[in-house]
Scaffold this motif. Structure first.
Motif, PDB file in Angstrom:
ATOM      1  N   PHE A   1      -4.241  42.122 -42.026  1.00  0.00           N
ATOM      2  CA  PHE A   1      -3.282  41.095 -41.650  1.00  0.00           C
ATOM      3  C   PHE A   1      -3.097  40.212 -42.874  1.00  0.00           C
ATOM      4  O   PHE A   1      -4.057  39.612 -43.358  1.00  0.00           O
ATOM      5  N   ILE A   2      -1.888  40.174 -43.401  1.00  0.00           N
ATOM      6  CA  ILE A   2      -1.585  39.347 -44.573  1.00  0.00           C
ATOM      7  C   ILE A   2      -0.760  38.162 -44.089  1.00  0.00           C
ATOM      8  O   ILE A   2       0.372  38.337 -43.631  1.00  0.00           O
ATOM      9  N   ASP A   3      -1.333  36.983 -44.145  1.00  0.00           N
ATOM     10  CA  ASP A   3      -0.695  35.792 -43.586  1.00  0.00           C
ATOM     11  C   ASP A   3       0.217  35.147 -44.623  1.00  0.00           C
ATOM     12  O   ASP A   3      -0.194  34.255 -45.372  1.00  0.00           O
ATOM     13  N   GLY A   4       1.456  35.621 -44.660  1.00  0.00           N
ATOM     14  CA  GLY A   4       2.430  35.074 -45.608  1.00  0.00           C
ATOM     15  C   GLY A   4       2.718  33.609 -45.373  1.00  0.00           C
ATOM     16  O   GLY A   4       3.092  32.888 -46.299  1.00  0.00           O
ATOM     17  N   ASN A   5       2.523  33.125 -44.154  1.00  0.00           N
ATOM     18  CA  ASN A   5       2.774  31.724 -43.850  1.00  0.00           C
ATOM     19  C   ASN A   5       1.804  30.795 -44.576  1.00  0.00           C
ATOM     20  O   ASN A   5       2.121  29.637 -44.818  1.00  0.00           O
TER      21      ASN A   5
ATOM     22  N   HIS B   1     -12.134  31.270 -45.372  1.00  0.00           N
ATOM     23  CA  HIS B   1     -10.699  30.940 -45.397  1.00  0.00           C
ATOM     24  C   HIS B   1     -10.416  30.079 -44.168  1.00  0.00           C
ATOM     25  O   HIS B   1     -11.327  29.692 -43.451  1.00  0.00           O
ATOM     26  N   LEU B   2      -9.146  29.781 -43.906  1.00  0.00           N
ATOM     27  CA  LEU B   2      -8.813  28.747 -42.936  1.00  0.00           C
ATOM     28  C   LEU B   2      -8.696  29.187 -41.487  1.00  0.00           C
ATOM     29  O   LEU B   2      -8.700  28.351 -40.589  1.00  0.00           O
ATOM     30  N   HIS B   3      -8.560  30.458 -41.175  1.00  0.00           N
ATOM     31  CA  HIS B   3      -8.201  30.883 -39.824  1.00  0.00           C
ATOM     32  C   HIS B   3      -9.224  30.463 -38.768  1.00  0.00           C
ATOM     33  O   HIS B   3     -10.426  30.436 -39.015  1.00  0.00           O
ATOM     34  N   GLY B   4      -8.703  30.174 -37.561  1.00  0.00           N
ATOM     35  CA  GLY B   4      -9.516  29.607 -36.494  1.00  0.00           C
ATOM     36  C   GLY B   4     -10.619  30.489 -35.967  1.00  0.00           C
ATOM     37  O   GLY B   4     -11.580  29.985 -35.375  1.00  0.00           O
TER      38      GLY B   4
ATOM     39  N   GLY C   1       0.367  31.743 -47.620  1.00  0.00           N
ATOM     40  CA  GLY C   1       0.256  32.155 -49.009  1.00  0.00           C
ATOM     41  C   GLY C   1      -0.294  33.538 -49.267  1.00  0.00           C
ATOM     42  O   GLY C   1      -0.551  33.894 -50.420  1.00  0.00           O
ATOM     43  N   GLY C   2      -0.484  34.348 -48.223  1.00  0.00           N
ATOM     44  CA  GLY C   2      -1.011  35.685 -48.431  1.00  0.00           C
ATOM     45  C   GLY C   2       0.036  36.645 -48.971  1.00  0.00           C
ATOM     46  O   GLY C   2       1.216  36.535 -48.644  1.00  0.00           O
TER      47      GLY C   2
ATOM     48  N   HIS D   1      -5.326  37.543 -48.569  1.00  0.00           N
ATOM     49  CA  HIS D   1      -5.145  37.439 -47.117  1.00  0.00           C
ATOM     50  C   HIS D   1      -4.414  36.137 -46.804  1.00  0.00           C
ATOM     51  O   HIS D   1      -3.525  36.083 -45.959  1.00  0.00           O
ATOM     52  N   THR D   2      -4.801  35.064 -47.502  1.00  0.00           N
ATOM     53  CA  THR D   2      -4.131  33.759 -47.457  1.00  0.00           C
ATOM     54  C   THR D   2      -4.222  33.188 -48.875  1.00  0.00           C
ATOM     55  O   THR D   2      -4.645  33.873 -49.797  1.00  0.00           O
TER      56      THR D   2
END
Length: 295
Positions: free
Chosen positions: A185-189, A81-84, A191-192, A158-159
């Motif tokens: 951690f659900i990253d709604g920003n 996924h995209l997280h750093g 799309g999670g 999650h995203t």
């Protein structure tokens, strides 16, 4: 994995006390634990490929760990996924010639300006070398080192960028942050959603058995029973919150009811506890979704 920002941190040497711990899961397949998301590694006749690459400053240590097992450079990098903390090394590996593979939303997100939901500060696009060069919408397969690595997109979990990677022959699955050692951690920003995460777990559970080794995004190696317990915990907490909302409870009253009570010892602690998971921003999303369902 609790940081919604998906740019890597400023370049700096990795802390000297951070070591890569390498665990062999099957012949030629390993899990690497360092600082950031757990890395999957395959080495063999075709060379080396990694799943995720932690933070930018960990790239030299990951490369050194791979070199202990293969005399060839990393040919492919697959992003879960995209997280750093999972894509921070893309720049270094991409510049060195690795082909980066990911679900198409990873390229869209990393390649365009974003906003950090915590600070409202702009996030610049990543360097072109850090962007996936092979993308897919729903599924793809990499045939490498006499193994079939099957990639499946699990949407809005999650995203909106999550994939699960299955080593079909070795019966090993890398789930990225779809499965961690603590509350999610659900990253709604990006799309999670909680419902999407629970659905993702159900989809993976249908494809694994008691012998499957599951690499979590963070935490120790997992298995089917642990994933099932995690899935059931999330579903139970979701249903409790839904019942409280249907009873007309406010956000504060839902928090006071502690719907995560008996799960907090097992899944709390770490860097993301129950209050962070269900409190205020995330709970707002859950309450809004439940009220829309009732209409």
């Amino acid at each position: 994995h609790t940081n919604p920002q998906h740019t890597p941190p400023p370049p700096m040497p990795a802390p000297p006390d951070v070591k890569i711990e390498t665990t062999e899961l099957a012949p030629g397949i390993y899990m690497l634990m360092g600082r950031g998301g757990n890395v999957g590694l395959t080495v063999g006749i075709d060379g080396a490929a990694i799943i995720d690459d932690q933070f930018a400053d960990m790239a030299p240590k990951i490369r050194a760990a791979v070199a202990m097992l293969s005399d060839r450079p990393v040919k492919f990098v697959i992003n879960t996924h995209l997280h750093g903390d999972h894509t921070g090394g893309n720049d270094a590996f991409g510049k060195a010639g690795a082909v980066i593979i990911a679900q198409e939303n990873v390229r869209k997100r990393l390649g365009t300006p974003q906003v950090n939901p915590s600070t409202n500060q702009p996030i610049a696009p990543r360097a072109r070398e850090a962007l996936p060069v092979v993308t897919f919408a729903h599924s793809a397969t990499l045939h490498f080192n006499d193994e079939d690595l099957e990639f499946t997109h699990l949407p809005n979990a999650h995203t909106e960028t999550d994939i699960v990677i299955r080593f079909r022959k070795a019966n090993i699955v890398h789930m990225g942050d779809l499965f961690t050692g603590g509350f999610p951690f659900i990253d709604g920003n990006t799309g999670g959603t909680l419902d999407g995460l629970i659905a993702a777990h159900a989809a993976v559970l249908a494809t694994v058995d008691e012998q499957t080794k599951i690499i979590r995004g963070h935490g120790p190696l997992g298995n089917k029973a642990e994933l099932k317990a995690y899935h059931d915990m999330l579903a139970e907490v979701r249903d409790r919150i839904a019942r409280l909302v249907r009873a007309g409870k406010t956000q504060e009253q839902v928090l006071e009811a502690r719907p995560t009570r008996e799960f907090e010892e097992k899944y709390g602690g770490g860097s993301f506890n129950a209050a962070q998971w269900i409190g205020p921003a995330n709970l707002d999303q859950k309450i809004a979704l439940e009220r829309r369902r009732r209409k």
